[in-house]
Design a protein around this motif. Sequence first.
Motif, PDB file in Angstrom:
ATOM      1  N   LEU A  82     -14.619   8.318 -15.201  1.00  0.00           N
ATOM      2  CA  LEU A  82     -14.181   8.919 -13.950  1.00  0.00           C
ATOM      3  C   LEU A  82     -13.134   7.998 -13.325  1.00  0.00           C
ATOM      4  CD1 LEU A  82     -14.725  11.287 -11.975  1.00  0.00           C
ATOM      5  CD2 LEU A  82     -16.344   9.791 -10.806  1.00  0.00           C
ATOM      6  N   GLN A  83     -12.023   8.568 -12.914  1.00  0.00           N
ATOM      7  CA  GLN A  83     -10.952   7.785 -12.319  1.00  0.00           C
ATOM      8  C   GLN A  83     -11.348   7.322 -10.919  1.00  0.00           C
ATOM      9  OE1 GLN A  83      -7.970   6.728 -13.612  1.00  0.00           O
ATOM     10  NE2 GLN A  83      -8.725   7.518 -15.569  1.00  0.00           N
ATOM     11  N   ALA A  84     -11.024   6.064 -10.619  1.00  0.00           N
ATOM     12  CA  ALA A  84     -11.294   5.477  -9.312  1.00  0.00           C
ATOM     13  C   ALA A  84     -10.024   4.817  -8.800  1.00  0.00           C
ATOM     14  CB  ALA A  84     -12.438   4.465  -9.398  1.00  0.00           C
ATOM     15  N   LYS A  85      -9.982   4.583  -7.503  1.00  0.00           N
ATOM     16  CA  LYS A  85      -8.801   3.986  -6.891  1.00  0.00           C
ATOM     17  C   LYS A  85      -9.228   2.870  -5.940  1.00  0.00           C
ATOM     18  CE  LYS A  85      -5.366   6.603  -5.606  1.00  0.00           C
ATOM     19  NZ  LYS A  85      -4.503   7.553  -4.850  1.00  0.00           N
ATOM     20  N   ALA A  86      -8.483   1.776  -6.006  1.00  0.00           N
ATOM     21  CA  ALA A  86      -8.685   0.635  -5.112  1.00  0.00           C
ATOM     22  C   ALA A  86      -7.348   0.280  -4.479  1.00  0.00           C
ATOM     23  CB  ALA A  86      -9.251  -0.567  -5.867  1.00  0.00           C
ATOM     24  N   ARG A  87      -7.393  -0.246  -3.279  1.00  0.00           N
ATOM     25  CA  ARG A  87      -6.171  -0.577  -2.536  1.00  0.00           C
ATOM     26  C   ARG A  87      -6.106  -2.086  -2.288  1.00  0.00           C
ATOM     27  NH1 ARG A  87      -4.196   3.387   1.962  1.00  0.00           N
ATOM     28  NH2 ARG A  87      -3.704   4.405  -0.027  1.00  0.00           N
ATOM     29  N   PHE A  88      -4.890  -2.619  -2.503  1.00  0.00           N
ATOM     30  CA  PHE A  88      -4.636  -4.047  -2.324  1.00  0.00           C
ATOM     31  C   PHE A  88      -3.492  -4.216  -1.329  1.00  0.00           C
ATOM     32  CE2 PHE A  88      -6.520  -3.474  -6.434  1.00  0.00           C
ATOM     33  CZ  PHE A  88      -7.383  -4.539  -6.587  1.00  0.00           C
ATOM     34  N   ASP A  89      -3.630  -5.189  -0.434  1.00  0.00           N
ATOM     35  CA  ASP A  89      -2.563  -5.459   0.523  1.00  0.00           C
ATOM     36  C   ASP A  89      -1.307  -5.984  -0.165  1.00  0.00           C
ATOM     37  OD1 ASP A  89      -4.239  -4.631   2.545  1.00  0.00           O
ATOM     38  OD2 ASP A  89      -4.974  -6.655   2.973  1.00  0.00           O
ATOM     39  N   ASN A  90      -1.482  -6.791  -1.215  1.00  0.00           N
ATOM     40  CA  ASN A  90      -0.351  -7.290  -2.012  1.00  0.00           C
ATOM     41  C   ASN A  90       0.687  -7.968  -1.134  1.00  0.00           C
ATOM     42  OD1 ASN A  90       0.898  -7.719  -4.500  1.00  0.00           O
ATOM     43  ND2 ASN A  90       2.116  -5.861  -4.343  1.00  0.00           N
ATOM     44  N   ALA A  91       0.210  -8.826  -0.242  1.00  0.00           N
ATOM     45  CA  ALA A  91       1.144  -9.510   0.664  1.00  0.00           C
ATOM     46  C   ALA A  91       2.063 -10.463  -0.090  1.00  0.00           C
ATOM     47  CB  ALA A  91       0.355 -10.273   1.732  1.00  0.00           C
ATOM     48  N   GLN A  92       1.580 -11.051  -1.167  1.00  0.00           N
ATOM     49  CA  GLN A  92       2.399 -11.984  -1.943  1.00  0.00           C
ATOM     50  C   GLN A  92       3.230 -11.297  -3.008  1.00  0.00           C
ATOM     51  OE1 GLN A  92       2.529 -15.087  -0.963  1.00  0.00           O
ATOM     52  NE2 GLN A  92       0.917 -14.756   0.571  1.00  0.00           N
ATOM     53  N   GLY A  93       3.057  -9.995  -3.181  1.00  0.00           N
ATOM     54  CA  GLY A  93       3.855  -9.261  -4.164  1.00  0.00           C
ATOM     55  C   GLY A  93       3.535  -9.603  -5.603  1.00  0.00           C
ATOM     56  N   GLN A  94       2.274  -9.952  -5.901  1.00  0.00           N
ATOM     57  CA  GLN A  94       1.916 -10.306  -7.266  1.00  0.00           C
ATOM     58  C   GLN A  94       1.641  -9.092  -8.136  1.00  0.00           C
ATOM     59  OE1 GLN A  94      -1.328 -13.078  -7.137  1.00  0.00           O
ATOM     60  NE2 GLN A  94      -0.111 -14.709  -6.239  1.00  0.00           N
ATOM     61  N   LEU A  95       1.401  -7.954  -7.531  1.00  0.00           N
ATOM     62  CA  LEU A  95       1.167  -6.722  -8.292  1.00  0.00           C
ATOM     63  C   LEU A  95       2.426  -5.870  -8.282  1.00  0.00           C
ATOM     64  CD1 LEU A  95      -2.414  -5.744  -7.074  1.00  0.00           C
ATOM     65  CD2 LEU A  95      -1.764  -7.064  -9.096  1.00  0.00           C
ATOM     66  N   PHE A  96       2.772  -5.331  -9.447  1.00  0.00           N
ATOM     67  CA  PHE A  96       3.947  -4.484  -9.586  1.00  0.00           C
ATOM     68  C   PHE A  96       3.523  -3.089 -10.032  1.00  0.00           C
ATOM     69  CE2 PHE A  96       6.209  -8.377  -9.297  1.00  0.00           C
ATOM     70  CZ  PHE A  96       7.522  -8.052  -8.988  1.00  0.00           C
ATOM     71  N   PRO A  97       4.308  -2.089  -9.693  1.00  0.00           N
ATOM     72  CA  PRO A  97       3.982  -0.729 -10.138  1.00  0.00           C
ATOM     73  C   PRO A  97       3.926  -0.640 -11.655  1.00  0.00           C
ATOM     74  CG  PRO A  97       5.628  -0.667  -8.397  1.00  0.00           C
ATOM     75  CD  PRO A  97       5.464  -2.106  -8.763  1.00  0.00           C
ATOM     76  N   ASN A  98       2.947   0.126 -12.151  1.00  0.00           N
ATOM     77  CA  ASN A  98       2.704   0.345 -13.581  1.00  0.00           C
ATOM     78  C   ASN A  98       2.299  -0.924 -14.312  1.00  0.00           C
ATOM     79  OD1 ASN A  98       3.411   3.058 -13.250  1.00  0.00           O
ATOM     80  ND2 ASN A  98       5.558   2.662 -13.733  1.00  0.00           N
ATOM     81  N   GLN A  99       1.875  -1.939 -13.605  1.00  0.00           N
ATOM     82  CA  GLN A  99       1.407  -3.171 -14.242  1.00  0.00           C
ATOM     83  C   GLN A  99      -0.022  -2.974 -14.734  1.00  0.00           C
ATOM     84  OE1 GLN A  99       1.404  -6.555 -11.648  1.00  0.00           O
ATOM     85  NE2 GLN A  99       0.523  -7.939 -13.161  1.00  0.00           N
TER      86      GLN A  99
END
Length: 434
Positions: free
Chosen positions: A205-222
């Motif tokens: 089952l697909q789930a979703k989590a949210r991150f503030d990513n203030a430091q920009g360490q996460l990129f789209p499609n990573q």
Amino acid sequence: MTQVVLRPQVSGVLTEVLFTEGQTVQKGQLLARIDPRPFEQALTQAQGERARIQAQLSAARVTLGRYETLWKQDSIARQDVDTQAALVKQLEGQVQSATASEGNARINLGYARITAPIAGRIGLRAVDPGNMVQAGATTGIATLTQMTPIDVKFAVPQDRVPEVLAAQRTGALPVQALGGTREDVLAAGRFLTLDNVIDTATGTLQAKARFDNAQGQLFPNQFVNVRLQLGATPGVLVPVTAVRTGPDGDYVYVVDAERVAHMRPVKRGGATVDEVLVTSGVQAGETVITEGGDRVKDGGRVSLAGERPMGRASGAPGARGPRGGGQRCARGRRRAARQRCRAGPAPCLGRTGCGPGPGKGIAARTAAGGTVRVGARRARQWRLAAAAAARTAREGAGHAARRTPHLPGDAARATPCARGAAGRAVSRHGRRRA
């Protein structure tokens, strides 16, 4: 995650690009300009048309007022009044149409300014200034991606869905985004929601989590590894390879201080790729076997990695080498002795203790004084040769002497036997010597 492709809404020449590739922009920030002059002229034309129709409407309304006064005085027919009233309504409609055309021209003029619809990070530019851009083109000027906050989608096994729902009712669930090695924590966030349909192909089952990513360490499609914490369970974490499954269930091998392995049944809990939670059966601080468990028996002694095998130390009295090593060493010594015997020693002709026993070799002394044993076949050849030489010696010096076989190298000489008894020998020329 929100991603927007900056496509021009009107056709024209791209005159300015006001952003830098990789720049973080805010919502509403001006990014590029298209030549606005054609759209300014269209707006002016629409405004003039609306003014013209507006003037006609004003004149028609004045005329309608006069016709109504004359009709009250019974000076004109009712038909003239109705015709003028219809003309006023017609002009009012034209004014509305001209107003809409003016608004459309104003919108097109606004499209000549390309602004950021969301806050995010600009990608690589696809069009350079001076090129002609078309409205609704497939390839946009650039791509704008929202970076903060950012959402991560991951799959939850259908067997764990009830646990996730139960933990979600108690409060917010913490989520961590890990790197490819599952050692570095890239970002920390919170669990949002689950999807409403289970994928029958994968059973997840697909789930979703949210991150503030203030430091920009996460990129789209990573690609990241997600760790969702549902709660705390007491137990001991052991490597996955330590837990084995047998006919009676899961078990581990625990090694005590005497290096003796004991099979112990355990109860398995949650697990990750590298570790598994053991809720009962193992205490913290105990040593478990992680490799080579298929060769371990309950109650058997084991050797830990980096230690010498169990047994006597190398070089100690009575220590044995590898399997078959003693036989190979003894065989090598016998071969070396035979070679030395071929090179130097003479047969021992003494009567006391010199003859070989059944299946044994004959003792002979080498030139260096050491005693070796030779093969039974060569000893028999030496005895036959010695007997023939003795018979020749007894026949007398006048008889023809027979040459005796000798070892390669030196001539055969008389040597004391292994027990020190004096013996007689015959030189290779056949003459008798004391």
